[in-house]
Each structure stands twice: as C-alpha cells, then as structure tokens.
Write a protein that holds these residues in place. Structure first.
Motif, PDB file in Angstrom:
ATOM      1  N   SER A   1       0.842  -1.197   0.000  1.00  0.00           N
ATOM      2  CA  SER A   1       0.000   0.000   0.000  1.00  0.00           C
ATOM      3  C   SER A   1       0.879   1.249   0.000  1.00  0.00           C
ATOM      4  CB  SER A   1      -0.905  -0.007   1.235  1.00  0.00           C
ATOM      5  OG  SER A   1      -1.899   0.968   1.112  1.00  0.00           O
ATOM      6  N   ASN A   2       0.598   2.166  -0.924  1.00  0.00           N
ATOM      7  CA  ASN A   2       1.378   3.394  -1.051  1.00  0.00           C
ATOM      8  C   ASN A   2       0.486   4.619  -0.886  1.00  0.00           C
ATOM      9  OD1 ASN A   2       3.862   2.091  -1.764  1.00  0.00           O
ATOM     10  ND2 ASN A   2       3.012   1.730  -3.807  1.00  0.00           N
ATOM     11  N   LEU A   3       1.135   5.759  -0.700  1.00  0.00           N
ATOM     12  CA  LEU A   3       0.408   7.032  -0.701  1.00  0.00           C
ATOM     13  C   LEU A   3       0.350   7.557  -2.130  1.00  0.00           C
ATOM     14  CD1 LEU A   3       1.632   8.934   2.478  1.00  0.00           C
ATOM     15  CD2 LEU A   3      -0.737   8.500   1.851  1.00  0.00           C
ATOM     16  N   ASP A   4      -0.855   7.663  -2.689  1.00  0.00           N
ATOM     17  CA  ASP A   4      -1.028   8.175  -4.048  1.00  0.00           C
ATOM     18  C   ASP A   4      -1.386   9.656  -3.982  1.00  0.00           C
ATOM     19  OD1 ASP A   4      -0.632   5.635  -5.043  1.00  0.00           O
ATOM     20  OD2 ASP A   4      -2.772   5.130  -4.915  1.00  0.00           O
ATOM     21  N   PRO A   5      -0.677  10.518  -4.751  1.00  0.00           N
ATOM     22  CA  PRO A   5      -1.003  11.948  -4.723  1.00  0.00           C
ATOM     23  C   PRO A   5      -2.377  12.223  -5.318  1.00  0.00           C
ATOM     24  CG  PRO A   5       0.599  11.493  -6.446  1.00  0.00           C
ATOM     25  CD  PRO A   5       0.425  10.225  -5.669  1.00  0.00           C
ATOM     26  N   MET A   6      -3.054  13.227  -4.776  1.00  0.00           N
ATOM     27  CA  MET A   6      -4.332  13.672  -5.331  1.00  0.00           C
ATOM     28  C   MET A   6      -4.449  15.174  -5.100  1.00  0.00           C
ATOM     29  SD  MET A   6      -7.153  12.466  -2.528  1.00  0.00           S
ATOM     30  CE  MET A   6      -7.103  13.053  -0.844  1.00  0.00           C
ATOM     31  N   LEU A   7      -5.227  15.819  -5.921  1.00  0.00           N
ATOM     32  CA  LEU A   7      -5.407  17.266  -5.822  1.00  0.00           C
ATOM     33  C   LEU A   7      -6.838  17.558  -5.377  1.00  0.00           C
ATOM     34  CD1 LEU A   7      -3.607  19.817  -6.503  1.00  0.00           C
ATOM     35  CD2 LEU A   7      -4.990  20.022  -8.563  1.00  0.00           C
ATOM     36  N   VAL A   8      -6.978  18.211  -4.232  1.00  0.00           N
ATOM     37  CA  VAL A   8      -8.306  18.647  -3.771  1.00  0.00           C
ATOM     38  C   VAL A   8      -8.561  20.018  -4.388  1.00  0.00           C
ATOM     39  CG1 VAL A   8      -9.769  19.129  -1.779  1.00  0.00           C
ATOM     40  CG2 VAL A   8      -7.992  17.374  -1.615  1.00  0.00           C
ATOM     41  N   ALA A   9      -9.437  20.072  -5.376  1.00  0.00           N
ATOM     42  CA  ALA A   9      -9.593  21.281  -6.197  1.00  0.00           C
ATOM     43  C   ALA A   9     -10.237  22.414  -5.421  1.00  0.00           C
ATOM     44  CB  ALA A   9     -10.421  20.955  -7.432  1.00  0.00           C
TER      45      ALA A   9
END
Length: 672
Positions: A274-282
């Motif tokens: 399990s990894n930390l996946d980047p995401m953008l909170v718009a």
C-alpha cells in the motif's frame, strides 16, 4: 442532512475553535477587500438561491497587492487562509445587507472563495509544474495543474463531519473523516475536553442527525501529450471536486485546476504494498476548451498577413502557393497534397439548419499511397500545425482506444476518453489506417459525420463530443489496380470512404525525369548551398507563421457562397451523380457538402469572406485529384507528381475554362 462550506483540508476540532476565537480583525480587513473589488459578485450572491453553493472567484494577483503576507500564507499553507476567506465573504455580505437596510435578506451560507491564479506569480513553473513533475515538496501547497480530463466519475455524497458526545462528562465535539484514509472515521484516544477535571474517558456516543455531507466527484487529468518528448509516458493525477465544482467538466475537456496537493492510501489489495497516491483537492477549475484553439497573434503579424495579400492582389494564386510551399518544405512538389492538407486544417463553417441539425464544418482527409510517398511526413507536419492533435496508428488502436473505454476504479465504472475524444476541437491523425480491424473502423462512423460518440458500456449510457478532423493514411492492398474502385483497392467500406472529403491516391510510378528532380532536391537539402539559395518570400512562411495564419483565418472569416460559386458546385454535383457508377459510395449528398466545405476553406486560405468561382473550382480540382470521381480534367489526376507551376494564375484560367465548358456553364467546345 445539512450543508456547510468544505475546508480544503479537514481540521481537527482544536484548530476549528482557534479559528473562531481569533483573526476577526483579519476577517474584517479581507471583507473590505472583497467589497471593494468584488461588490458586483457579492450582490449577485445575495440574490442567489439560499440552498445553492455559490463560487466567489478571487484573483490571486489582486490579493497579493492587498496583503502580500496573507497571500504568501495562502500559497504555502492554504487550509486556514481559505477558511478565513470564506468567513470574510460571509462578513462582507452581512455588511452589505446592513447598509441596504433590507433586514429580511440573509447572508448566503454556502459561499466558497475560489482562487484564480492566472496572471499571478503562481503561474510560474515552481507553483504550476507539469503533472509528471509533482514532488513531495509540493505537498500541502496551493498548486496549479494543466491537463486534459481523461476520466470522469459520478457525483456522490461525501461525509464531512459528525458530532460525538463523551458518555462520562457529556462534552460534545466534532469528528472529521480522514480523507487520506478513504474517509474513515478516527475517534480520539481520550475525551478532548479541556475542562479542569481532565476527563480521560474513551467511551463516546454518536449524536443522531449530526452528519453533514457534501457533493463529491472524482476526475482524472492527464498532461498534454504534445508537450512531452518522444518516449515519455503521459502522467495523470486524480482530482477531487466539491460542491459547486462537481459536474462542470467532462472527459476530453482541457482544464486548469488550482487546489491543494494531498495524498491518500491506495486500496488494500492482497500481496500488493500500500502506497500514498497523490491527489489534488480542487479549489478552482477553469475550462480552457474555448482557449485551446487560440494562439496569441500579435497585431504586427496580422498586418503582415494583410500586407502580403495586398502585394498579391493581382496574382492571388501565386500568393497562395507561397503559403503552401511552407507545408512540408522537405518534400519536393506534391502541390495537390499540400493544398489538400491546408484546406483540411482550415476547414469550412459549421451549418445549423432550422430544425437544429448540425452539418459539420471540419473536413476529413485520407491519403492512399505506396510506401515512401511521404504520407507519414504529412501526418506529422499536420499534427504540428494543429494546436490540439493526437497521433495514433491503426495497428496500435482498438475501438476503445479510439473512442472511449469503460474502466473499473474502486468498484465503480468510469469512462476513460480515447483518441477521438481527446482530439475534440483539433486533429486526429491515424496512420496505417488499413491495419485497423473491421470492427474498430466502424466505431468511428458516427464520430466522423455526426461528431458525437454514443456510448453504452457497463451501464454507462452517454454521448461525448468529437468535433475533430480525421486525417488518415493507408497503403493500398497489394498493387493498386486502376480498373477497380477505391473500396476494393483499400479494403475500406463504402460508407467509411464517403465520410472522407478528400481521398488522394499517391502511386509511385517510375518516371526517370521525376526521379532525377526529386533526388537533386533531397541532395540539396543536405548541402550547404541551400542556405544561399533560400528565397526570402518563402522563408517567411515558417511553421510558427503557418500556425498563426491558419488560426487567424479560422477565427476571422466565415465565408458565404456567391451565386457563381453555387452554380459551379451544383452543376458539378449533378454531373457526378449521373456518371458516378464506379464509385457510387463517393457520389452521395456528402460530396455536395464536401465541395461546400472545401470551397469555404479555400476562401479562408485566400483571406476572403466570400466563396467565389475560383474557390469552387479549386475545390473541384481537389475532388478531381482523388481518383474516386469521373474526371473531367485529365491534368488533375496524378497527385504524387503534381508540382508548383511558375504561373498558377494563368494555369487556373485554362483549367477553369475546361471545367466551365464541361459543365455547360459557358458556350464553346471543351478544350482537349
């Protein structure tokens, strides 16, 4: 369930309390700033529906001029400043209501301040990197990413907060679901009460009807393929949209998203780490579909174009040919192909009839030719001339890759855009068209003519827009047989061929004189003497200049047909309908529409707003060159060996006379 403005990063209860306790001075200062610069937007806000989420777009550049320290904090730690701005908007509304004396009006509760970074320092590469260059250092900062929406999920509800009560001391507190851990509720280890007794209980009771939810949608954006080097894989990033931002973009749209870079744990799958996946909170989403076909054209360049046509007003076709020589300059001759490429890229004007039915303005083009005739070179050059283009090969494309595919993500089916959807508003180049499977070819029928894609996959039924020009290239099946129709020579079906406005056949005949000229041209390309022999007027039409010219004429001119042009096109269409037995699939009403589109494109190329007789005859010569019609001009047949003549205006007069006599529009016998 109730609503409440969503802070970009969910704060712990203590931080929420500290926000309410202090910073009132800063809130009032920002409220005065909003009233000064955004009073019109705030007035609209007061008249809006109370239950709607309302965006208040604030320019970062103006905020930086007003309070540089606050603006810097907004970039580096945006969570708290964004909540302060939301409170400032509420405060500004209340002040305006008090001044108006209309005490019945209430301040709009669901206002969200959206930060527009255009024209500010946040547009520089450090704060606006490409998706593939997003690193750990960008975590928690206000980031701006540009890309194309390749996946669009459904609109859902997400839990924002809920209330709990300590069973021992009855202290009530709020709990915020952890977005990074899949919106999981994490209760505190002990009672967060700050009373002097120091309650250490770990037993809590959920308070009914205290859940607050928000609209939620997840999309995925991918960086622009044209900006990447050869061999680079385009990177993508999930983007979370909230409240007023949901459902404002769809697959295939170009967007600029400003938001806070966060991360979430990837799903727990057996034997997979399990990894930390980047995401953008718009925070703000700006669609650039209207801007994607625009290029900044300086006024000096427009004056240059006008001056160029002023110089060539007596010899317009000579001026046109100077422009055409700038298309694929490394390839000798092929005048007909270069003219066809220019007309395909410029295109005609979309027509909408009284019933609302649209007739496309974008022409489609197919090159059929022997190996080594320069088909792929033209495809690549056309892609460079277009601001939005996708290049693919028939062998490497499935129907899903060309149109749209259904993918399963986190238990939910989503649509992922293919080549034709991503090229919406631009150009889709398909090389090795013959190597596509028959099933895959039929999927693009609707996309080429109706410019839409109707999808029914995995329970997802929708229609996507594909306002794109298709430019295909294919080899004939074995040796080209001139006695057989085009459908037999290419193994392409009649319905598909009828959708192409121009079909040019390039046959590599062994002509000694032609081979000598071509070999000299190629050798000169590699010699130093070429630099001295380059003509200044030809040098002017470089690739960037051609891009500007094509964009300018497409925006500026909406040509209409004159009576003379209508007469020529109509007569030619009737003539082809009566004699077009060998290629019946090509001589349909689509040929008439193709003639109109090509004539309009030629008028634009000639810097005019009227389709004259010259444009109609140029369109006829393009169709005549395609070997799919009953030719009335013998000299128009061989597209591969067509060259730029010394006096094109005189040659046009001769060809025009032949065509008009053949069509019975002028008296006299046809010239042989």
């Amino acid at each position: 369930m109730s609503h409440r403005p969503f802070p970009a990063q969910m704060p712990p209860p203590q931080e929420e309390a500290s926000d309410d306790d202090g910073g009132e001075t800063q809130v009032r200062e920002l409220a005065s700033f909003l009233r000064k610069f955004y009073s019109d937007d705030l007035r609209i806000l007061l008249d809006a529906e109370p239950t709607e989420h309302f965006p208040l777009v604030v320019e970062f550049a103006e905020l930086m001029d007003f309070d540089p320290k606050f603006a810097n904090e907004l970039y580096s730690r945006p969570g708290k400043p964004l909540r302060v701005l939301d409170r400032a908007a509420q405060c500004a509304q209340r002040e305006m209501i008090e001044e108006s004396g209309n005490l019945k009006t209430e301040a709009h509760e669901f206002v969200h301040v959206r930060i527009d970074v255009s024209g500010s320092p946040l547009e520089f590469p450090e704060a606006s990197p490409s998706i593939g260059k997003v690193k750990v250092k960008h975590m928690g900062t206000l980031l701006t990413l540009k890309g194309t929406v390749i996946r669009s999920g459904g609109v859902k509800m997400i839990e924002y907060e809920r209330d709990y009560m300590c069973r021992k001391c009855k202290y009530r507190f709020k709990v915020y679901p952890d977005m990074e851990a899949g919106n999981r509720i994490n209760l505190p280890a002990s009672c967060p009460s700050k009373s002097s007794r120091g309650c250490a209980s770990a037993s809590f009771q959920f308070i009914e009807d205290s859940i607050i939810c928000h609209d939620y949608q997840e999309i995925k954006i991918q960086e622009n393929v044209q900006l990447l080097g050869v061999g680079s894989i385009p990177r993508s990033m999930p983007v979370i949209l909230m409240d007023d931002l949901v459902d404002i973009v769809k697959a295939g749209d170009d967007v600029i998203v400003t938001g806070i870079l966060s991360a979430k744990w990837s799903p727990d799958i057996k034997d997979v780490r399990s990894n930390l996946d980047p995401m953008l909170v718009a925070n703000y989403v700006r669609g650039t579909n209207e801007l994607k076909s625009d290029i900044e054209i300086p006024d000096e360049t427009i004056k240059e174009f006008e001056h160029f046509w002023e110089e060539h007003k007596d010899t317009p076709l000579k001026g046109r040919n100077l422009i055409l020589k700038g298309i694929c300059p490394q390839i000798f001759g092929l005048f007909t192909v270069k003219l066809a490429v220019a007309l395909t890229l410029i295109g005609g004007v979309q027509h909408v009839d009284a019933s609302g039915t649209k007739v496309r303005g974008e022409p489609h083009m197919l090159l059929v030719g022997d190996p080594g005739t320069g088909k792929s070179q033209f495809l690549k050059f056309a892609a460079k001339l277009s601001n939005r283009s996708v290049i693919t090969t028939g062998f490497g494309s499935t129907s899903a890759g060309l149109t749209v595919t259904a993918v399963k993500d986190g238990g939910e089916w989503m649509l992922e855009a293919g080549a034709l959807v991503l090229a919406d508003g631009g150009l889709c180049c398909i090389d090795e068209f013959d190597s596509m499977r028959e099933h895959d070819r039929t999927t693009i029928h609707e996309a080429m003519e109706q410019q839409t894609l109707s999808i029914a996959k995995a329970g997802l039924v929708t229609t996507l827009s594909t306002r794109t020009t298709v430019f295909g290239a294919t080899n004939p099946k074995g040796q080209y047989d001139s006695n057989e129709c085009l459908s037999v020579n290419t193994t392409l079906s009649g319905p598909l061929l009828s959708r192409f406005d121009i079909v040019l056949v390039l046959l590599d005949r062994k002509i000694a004189e032609w081979d000598k000229i071509v070999s000299l041209h190629i050798l000169n390309e590699h010699s130093d003497e070429k630099k001295d022999k380059t003509n200044d007027s030809e040098l002017k039409w470089t690739l960037p200049q051609l891009r500007r010219y094509i964009n300018h004429v497409k925006k500026r001119f909406k040509p209409v047909l004159t009576k003379e042009a209508e007469r020529v096109i109509s007569s030619y269409y009737h003539r082809q309908r009566q004699s077009g037995t060998q290629n019946a699939a090509r001589t349909t009403v689509r040929m008439l529409e193709s003639l109109i589109r090509l004539a309009q494109a030629h008028a634009r190329l000639m810097f005019r707003n009227e389709v004259e007789q010259l444009d109609a005859i140029a369109a006829i010569l393009c169709i005549e060159s395609s070997k799919t019609t009953s030719a009335i001009v013998d000299s128009a047949g061989d597209a591969l060996h067509s060259i730029f003549t010394d006096n094109p205006d005189e040659e046009y007069n001769t060809q025009a006379k032949i065509i008009l006599m053949e069509l019975g529009l002028v008296k006299g016998s046809p010239l042989s």
